[in-house]
Design a protein around this motif. Structure first.
Motif, PDB file in Angstrom:
ATOM      1  N   SER A 153       2.859 -44.493  -4.064  1.00  0.00           N
ATOM      2  CA  SER A 153       1.571 -44.926  -4.151  1.00  0.00           C
ATOM      3  C   SER A 153       1.360 -46.187  -4.843  1.00  0.00           C
ATOM      4  O   SER A 153       0.314 -46.879  -4.814  1.00  0.00           O
ATOM      5  N   SER A 154       2.308 -46.435  -5.500  1.00  0.00           N
ATOM      6  CA  SER A 154       2.283 -47.782  -6.396  1.00  0.00           C
ATOM      7  C   SER A 154       3.433 -48.928  -6.251  1.00  0.00           C
ATOM      8  O   SER A 154       3.241 -50.038  -6.724  1.00  0.00           O
ATOM      9  N   HIS A 155       4.452 -48.215  -5.437  1.00  0.00           N
ATOM     10  CA  HIS A 155       5.616 -49.271  -5.386  1.00  0.00           C
ATOM     11  C   HIS A 155       6.297 -49.118  -3.865  1.00  0.00           C
ATOM     12  O   HIS A 155       5.998 -48.063  -3.112  1.00  0.00           O
ATOM     13  N   ARG A 156       6.858 -50.071  -3.357  1.00  0.00           N
ATOM     14  CA  ARG A 156       7.643 -50.113  -2.271  1.00  0.00           C
ATOM     15  C   ARG A 156       8.614 -50.888  -2.304  1.00  0.00           C
ATOM     16  O   ARG A 156       9.202 -51.297  -3.530  1.00  0.00           O
ATOM     17  N   VAL A 157       9.857 -50.925  -1.265  1.00  0.00           N
ATOM     18  CA  VAL A 157      11.102 -51.731  -1.445  1.00  0.00           C
ATOM     19  C   VAL A 157      10.824 -52.513  -0.211  1.00  0.00           C
ATOM     20  O   VAL A 157      10.876 -52.157   0.943  1.00  0.00           O
ATOM     21  N   GLU A 158      11.155 -53.824  -0.413  1.00  0.00           N
ATOM     22  CA  GLU A 158      11.352 -54.710   0.391  1.00  0.00           C
ATOM     23  C   GLU A 158      12.614 -55.394   0.504  1.00  0.00           C
ATOM     24  O   GLU A 158      12.927 -55.947  -0.720  1.00  0.00           O
ATOM     25  N   GLU A 159      13.536 -55.501   1.585  1.00  0.00           N
ATOM     26  CA  GLU A 159      14.621 -56.495   1.590  1.00  0.00           C
ATOM     27  C   GLU A 159      14.189 -57.900   1.894  1.00  0.00           C
ATOM     28  O   GLU A 159      13.471 -57.888   2.910  1.00  0.00           O
ATOM     29  N   VAL A 160      14.613 -58.838   1.262  1.00  0.00           N
ATOM     30  CA  VAL A 160      14.279 -60.287   1.501  1.00  0.00           C
ATOM     31  C   VAL A 160      15.241 -61.326   1.459  1.00  0.00           C
ATOM     32  O   VAL A 160      16.286 -60.685   1.149  1.00  0.00           O
ATOM     33  N   THR A 161      15.133 -62.394   1.639  1.00  0.00           N
ATOM     34  CA  THR A 161      15.796 -63.508   1.720  1.00  0.00           C
ATOM     35  C   THR A 161      16.188 -63.795   0.242  1.00  0.00           C
ATOM     36  O   THR A 161      15.460 -63.508  -0.530  1.00  0.00           O
ATOM     37  N   LYS A 162      17.156 -64.569   0.013  1.00  0.00           N
ATOM     38  CA  LYS A 162      17.283 -65.063  -1.265  1.00  0.00           C
ATOM     39  C   LYS A 162      16.130 -66.067  -1.871  1.00  0.00           C
ATOM     40  O   LYS A 162      15.779 -66.035  -2.831  1.00  0.00           O
ATOM     41  N   SER A 163      15.835 -67.038  -0.887  1.00  0.00           N
ATOM     42  CA  SER A 163      14.632 -67.700  -1.360  1.00  0.00           C
ATOM     43  C   SER A 163      13.413 -66.872  -1.628  1.00  0.00           C
ATOM     44  O   SER A 163      12.832 -67.192  -2.648  1.00  0.00           O
ATOM     45  N   ASP A 164      13.197 -65.924  -0.872  1.00  0.00           N
ATOM     46  CA  ASP A 164      12.215 -64.990  -1.385  1.00  0.00           C
ATOM     47  C   ASP A 164      12.331 -64.163  -2.545  1.00  0.00           C
ATOM     48  O   ASP A 164      11.410 -63.870  -3.153  1.00  0.00           O
ATOM     49  N   TYR A 165      13.525 -63.728  -2.822  1.00  0.00           N
ATOM     50  CA  TYR A 165      13.856 -63.054  -4.024  1.00  0.00           C
ATOM     51  C   TYR A 165      13.641 -63.838  -5.234  1.00  0.00           C
ATOM     52  O   TYR A 165      12.821 -63.587  -6.163  1.00  0.00           O
ATOM     53  N   ASP A 166      14.095 -65.280  -4.790  1.00  0.00           N
ATOM     54  CA  ASP A 166      13.930 -66.057  -6.200  1.00  0.00           C
ATOM     55  C   ASP A 166      12.600 -66.414  -6.434  1.00  0.00           C
ATOM     56  O   ASP A 166      12.015 -66.654  -7.505  1.00  0.00           O
ATOM     57  N   ASN A 167      11.670 -66.511  -5.508  1.00  0.00           N
ATOM     58  CA  ASN A 167      10.306 -66.899  -5.781  1.00  0.00           C
ATOM     59  C   ASN A 167       9.307 -65.593  -5.455  1.00  0.00           C
ATOM     60  O   ASN A 167       8.175 -65.675  -5.479  1.00  0.00           O
ATOM     61  N   CYS A 168       9.852 -64.415  -5.797  1.00  0.00           N
ATOM     62  CA  CYS A 168       9.066 -63.220  -5.394  1.00  0.00           C
ATOM     63  C   CYS A 168       7.843 -63.260  -4.283  1.00  0.00           C
ATOM     64  O   CYS A 168       7.007 -62.873  -4.515  1.00  0.00           O
ATOM     65  N   ASN A 169       8.571 -63.724  -3.228  1.00  0.00           N
ATOM     66  CA  ASN A 169       7.619 -63.750  -2.088  1.00  0.00           C
ATOM     67  C   ASN A 169       7.965 -62.623  -1.120  1.00  0.00           C
ATOM     68  O   ASN A 169       9.171 -62.472  -0.781  1.00  0.00           O
ATOM     69  N   SER A 170       7.103 -61.679  -1.006  1.00  0.00           N
ATOM     70  CA  SER A 170       6.913 -60.644   0.006  1.00  0.00           C
ATOM     71  C   SER A 170       6.286 -61.038   1.423  1.00  0.00           C
ATOM     72  O   SER A 170       6.504 -59.999   2.375  1.00  0.00           O
ATOM     73  N   GLY A 171       5.927 -62.194   1.662  1.00  0.00           N
ATOM     74  CA  GLY A 171       5.239 -62.391   3.063  1.00  0.00           C
ATOM     75  C   GLY A 171       6.209 -62.365   4.129  1.00  0.00           C
ATOM     76  O   GLY A 171       5.912 -62.380   5.432  1.00  0.00           O
ATOM     77  N   ASN A 172       7.544 -62.581   3.887  1.00  0.00           N
ATOM     78  CA  ASN A 172       8.623 -62.683   5.148  1.00  0.00           C
ATOM     79  C   ASN A 172       9.704 -61.618   4.816  1.00  0.00           C
ATOM     80  O   ASN A 172      10.819 -61.735   5.412  1.00  0.00           O
ATOM     81  N   SER A 173       9.203 -60.234   4.459  1.00  0.00           N
ATOM     82  CA  SER A 173      10.261 -59.381   4.241  1.00  0.00           C
ATOM     83  C   SER A 173      10.916 -59.236   5.628  1.00  0.00           C
ATOM     84  O   SER A 173      10.463 -59.174   6.678  1.00  0.00           O
ATOM     85  N   LEU A 174      12.410 -58.716   5.366  1.00  0.00           N
ATOM     86  CA  LEU A 174      13.308 -58.545   6.603  1.00  0.00           C
ATOM     87  C   LEU A 174      13.055 -57.075   6.775  1.00  0.00           C
ATOM     88  O   LEU A 174      13.178 -56.663   8.000  1.00  0.00           O
ATOM     89  N   LYS A 175      12.937 -56.138   5.791  1.00  0.00           N
ATOM     90  CA  LYS A 175      12.616 -54.730   6.167  1.00  0.00           C
ATOM     91  C   LYS A 175      11.647 -54.362   4.982  1.00  0.00           C
ATOM     92  O   LYS A 175      11.930 -54.622   3.860  1.00  0.00           O
ATOM     93  N   THR A 176      11.021 -53.317   5.277  1.00  0.00           N
ATOM     94  CA  THR A 176      10.084 -52.625   4.407  1.00  0.00           C
ATOM     95  C   THR A 176       9.927 -50.889   4.310  1.00  0.00           C
ATOM     96  O   THR A 176      10.467 -50.651   5.374  1.00  0.00           O
ATOM     97  N   TYR A 177      10.148 -50.566   3.022  1.00  0.00           N
ATOM     98  CA  TYR A 177      10.487 -49.173   3.016  1.00  0.00           C
ATOM     99  C   TYR A 177       9.118 -48.679   1.940  1.00  0.00           C
ATOM    100  O   TYR A 177       8.873 -49.197   1.047  1.00  0.00           O
TER     101      TYR A 177
END
Length: 177
Positions: A58-82
């Motif tokens: 209800s308060s968290h998810r897991v997103e697989e992201v690229t290194k750039s999105d990981y470094d910048n905490c950007n979830s707008g381009n996630s590769l996969k979402t759980y």
């Protein structure tokens, strides 16, 4: 006798298969109170291992992201979402993998994980630092189910159990022949 000896030789030539299921954050799970940079230290992630993310869906998810999105905490381009609360991700190829919680502010608070997956080996493992990219397979356990957790301790897969059983059976057949 010859058949039993041949079976024993074949079984001894087959390596044991081990896989590890890592519970991300150990008993704390996937939460804002986790220190995932420290948690990953000293662990070797091999192809075939799994990551178990346990979290309040209800308060968290897991997103697989690229290194750039990981470094910048950007979830707008996630590769996969759980979002199931008990997410199991199978590490199926070598290379780095990056995960974040996309809930506003959580990644900035440290709710992010970077790992490097290496080829499975039966010898001395090493843990190189993440670099490059990968596209692994993954999955989520069904809602309401809790997969077994080994927290990083080796667990013998069904193949390993079958190998052990076969070795014992082969030895017994060789003795009986």
């Amino acid at each position: 006798m010859a058949l039993a000896a041949a079976l024993l030789v074949l079984l001894l030539a087959t390596p044991a298969v081990y896989a590890v299921q890592y519970t991300v954050g150990d008993s704390s799970g996937w939460s804002t109170s986790g220190d995932y940079t420290t948690w990953v230290q000293g662990k070797t992630f091999n192809v075939g291992d799994t990551l178990l993310f346990t979290y309040d869906s209800s308060s968290h998810r897991v997103e697989e992201v690229t290194k750039s999105d990981y470094d910048n905490c950007n979830s707008g381009n996630s590769l996969k979402t759980y979002s199931g609360g008990n997410t199991v991700i199978t590490l199926s190829s070598t290379g780095p993998m990056y995960f974040i919680c996309p809930t506003t502010g959580h990644c900035a608070l440290g709710m992010k994980l970077a790992i490097n997956v290496v080829a499975a080996s039966g010898n001395t493992p090493s843990t190189p630092s993440p670099s490059g990219s990968t596209t692994p397979s993954s999955g989520t356990t069904p809602s309401g189910s809790t997969p077994p957790s080994h927290g990083g301790a080796p667990s013998i897969t069904n193949n390993g159990l079958m190998l052990g059983f076969s070795l014992v059976l082969g030895a017994v057949l060789a003795i009986m022949s």
